[in-house]
Design an enzyme around this catalytic site. Structure first.
Site, short mmCIF file in Angstrom:
data_model
loop_
_atom_site.label_atom_id
_atom_site.label_comp_id
_atom_site.label_asym_id
_atom_site.label_seq_id
_atom_site.Cartn_x
_atom_site.Cartn_y
_atom_site.Cartn_z
N GLY A 303 0.82 -1.17 -0.10
CA GLY A 303 0.02 -0.03 -0.13
C GLY A 303 0.75 1.32 -0.20
O GLY A 303 0.34 2.29 -0.41
N LEU A 306 5.53 2.26 -3.35
CA LEU A 306 6.73 2.24 -3.99
C LEU A 306 6.84 1.62 -5.37
O LEU A 306 7.76 2.17 -6.07
CB LEU A 306 7.74 0.92 -2.95
N SER A 332 1.69 -8.39 -18.40
CA SER A 332 1.41 -8.47 -17.00
C SER A 332 0.42 -9.88 -17.01
O SER A 332 -0.48 -9.97 -17.68
CB SER A 332 0.43 -7.40 -16.41
N HIS A 426 -1.50 -0.33 -12.73
CA HIS A 426 -1.16 0.03 -14.02
C HIS A 426 -2.12 1.35 -14.74
O HIS A 426 -1.58 2.37 -15.07
CB HIS A 426 -1.06 -0.83 -15.15
#
Length: 496
Positions: A303, A306, A332, A426
């Protein structure tokens, strides 16, 4: 993250390493009732001593910090709890008993409301609002703040939050108090791990062995099989980057793998299994950068943004290294698609007695191939990976699974955003839902998680900011013609 504060030095961030704990989520064969009661009393006594009292507002800057030993006692006691249920109980008691003083909040809120109804100087109202903010700070925040100043204290808090998230997932702790404490701790970690304190590091085959080992062990998307596999992933036409904290270089926090290719990849095996065209990179053969794996190495940082920071930094790094490079995309996985689809098939069978996600001709053909009622035989087939070995079944399932997957990514929502977590990641970064790829991952994990499908999220750099804003603010998903066409086919041929 705005700062660590003067007390948190580079030497003191990560050195503490707690020993690994044995698994065991519940105390089904734990201590006797008397011993359990003694442990609970010990927990209460520990928290009474370790959690600092909230000073009066007037004394907030004059009250000395608690003795370092009090916080160290908490760290030591917590580290000695081997059972997940014991740790969960301590965290639950901390959340319930040492949160916000609701009486103080009510009193300060009434004061602010009263001042707003009277003509007063701005300074008086601002001070009343500051008192209210002060009252809204839970007591356990003070404990976390002082632990962060210990040697290895921040590392301990990252692990503590990982335990808290695990306990919530296992239903060992529940309720608003626990969710609030998780949010407070996440906010503190977000400050301590913001982009200004993170260093981008590239991994090569010449990186320290310890770093390569950590990268290999942390790979959660496409597991690394051996050292030759790892060598390929950091070799020619590949890039691997990670974020470390400035206080702990070479300690990977989040890792991103990139393939440098001639076109947007549609199959993961071509990336993680096939050898590069040569040992020496030729810039003329590099037209696209494919992000094919991103892994968080610390569950307690879930969460904390990063991954978003890392993708943005790597985009800039690749542009500096390859000025001519203009195509950026992910390849992905679609975790959860198979589970969602099986749940849908189950509910359809119960409600309608038949499957309305497929056309009549598709149902007939699947039934003939599987040799039984389509609603039962299809669920059995999709629950295993064997179906991909049947050319006939692969052919007939391609159209319905492609349109169902397109709807899953584009139309299934959670609070207005994409239900699929990878899609949400994304899309909030500003990528476009660009292309679905049939049988792009035929590994056991790929077939079990997403029926072998993968998806490209494409990053048009000049549009990412606008796309991100549109998604986050208006919940609009930018998708390609291929995806929108598949969604239209879903509306035409399937019923929900």
């Amino acid at each position: 993250m705005r700062g660590f504060g003067t007390a948190l030095t580079a030497r003191r961030l990560f050195p503490l390493r707690l020993p690994p704990r044995p698994p065991g989520p519940r105390l089904s064969s734990g201590p006797a009732a008397a011993e359990a009661g003694a442990l609970e009393r010990a927990m209460d006594e520990l928290l009474r001593r370790a959690v600092p009292a909230t000073p009066a507002y007037e004394l907030r800057e004059k009250t000395p910090a608690p003795a370092e030993g009090q916080c160290a006692d908490f760290v030591s006691f917590y580290g000695g709890l081997a059972e997940a249920a014991e740790r969960a109980e301590l965290l639950s008691r901390l959340a319930r008993g040492f949160g916000v003083d609701h009486g103080q909040v009510a009193e300060q809120s009434a004061g602010v409301l009263q001042l707003r109804q009277q003509p007063r100087e701005a300074a008086v109202l601002l001070q009343a609002e500051d008192r209210l903010r002060y009252a809204l700070v839970p007591r356990y925040r003070g404990l976390f703040h002082h632990i962060s100043k210990l040697d290895g204290g921040v590392r301990f808090l990252v692990r503590l939050r990982a335990d808290l998230l695990e306990a919530q997932a296992l239903k060992l702790v529940e309720g608003p108090h626990v969710r609030e404490m998780n949010g407070v701790l996440k906010g503190m970690l977000s400050e301590w791990f913001s982009s200004g304190f993170l260093s981008l590091e590239r991994v090569t085959w010449h990186s320290p062995c310890e770093v390569l080992q950590k990268i290999s062990e942390s790979e959660a998307v496409h597991p690394v099989k051996n050292w030759m596999d790892m060598k390929r992933r950091v070799g020619p036409y590949r890039r691997c980057y990670f974020f470390s904290h400035c206080a702990s270089p070479e300690e990977p926090l989040v890792v991103l793998h990139v393939a440098l290719t001639s076109e947007i990849s549609s199959n993961i095996q071509a990336i993680v299994k096939e050898c590069p065209p040569s040992e020496t990179e030729e810039g003329s053969q590099i037209s696209a950068a494919i992000f094919y794996s991103i892994s968080l190495t610390q569950p307690g940082l879930q969460g904390v943004e990063l991954g978003t920071f890392l993708v943005k930094r790597v985009l800039k790094e690749l542009q500096r290294e390859f000025p001519h490079l203009g195509t950026f995309s992910s390849l992905s996985p679609i975790p959860g698609f198979t589970k969602w689809l099986l749940g849908l098939l189950n509910s359809q069978a119960k409600e309608h007695g038949r499957i309305e996600l497929l056309t009549d001709s598709e149902c007939k053909e699947i039934s003939e191939i599987l040799g039984g009622p389509v609603n039962e035989t299809l669920k059995v087939s999709l629950s295993s990976s064997e179906w991909v070995k049947s050319e006939k079944l692969v052919r007939v399932l391609q159209a319905p699974l492609m349109r169902l997957c397109a709807w899953y990514l584009y139309g299934e929502k959670h609070r207005g955003y994409a239900l699929n977590p990878v899609a949400n990641f994304h899309l909030q970064n500003g990528a476009v839902l660009w292309r679905l790829n049939w049988l792009a991952d035929t590994s056991l994990k790929g077939v079990a998680g997403s029926c072998g499908l993968m998806v490209n999220y494409r990053y048009y750099l000049e549009e990412t900011a606008a796309n991100s804003t549109s998604y986050l603010c208006a919940k609009n998903i930018k998708a390609s013609e291929q995806v929108l066409s598949l969604v239209a086919q879903f509306h035409k041929n399937s019923k929900l």
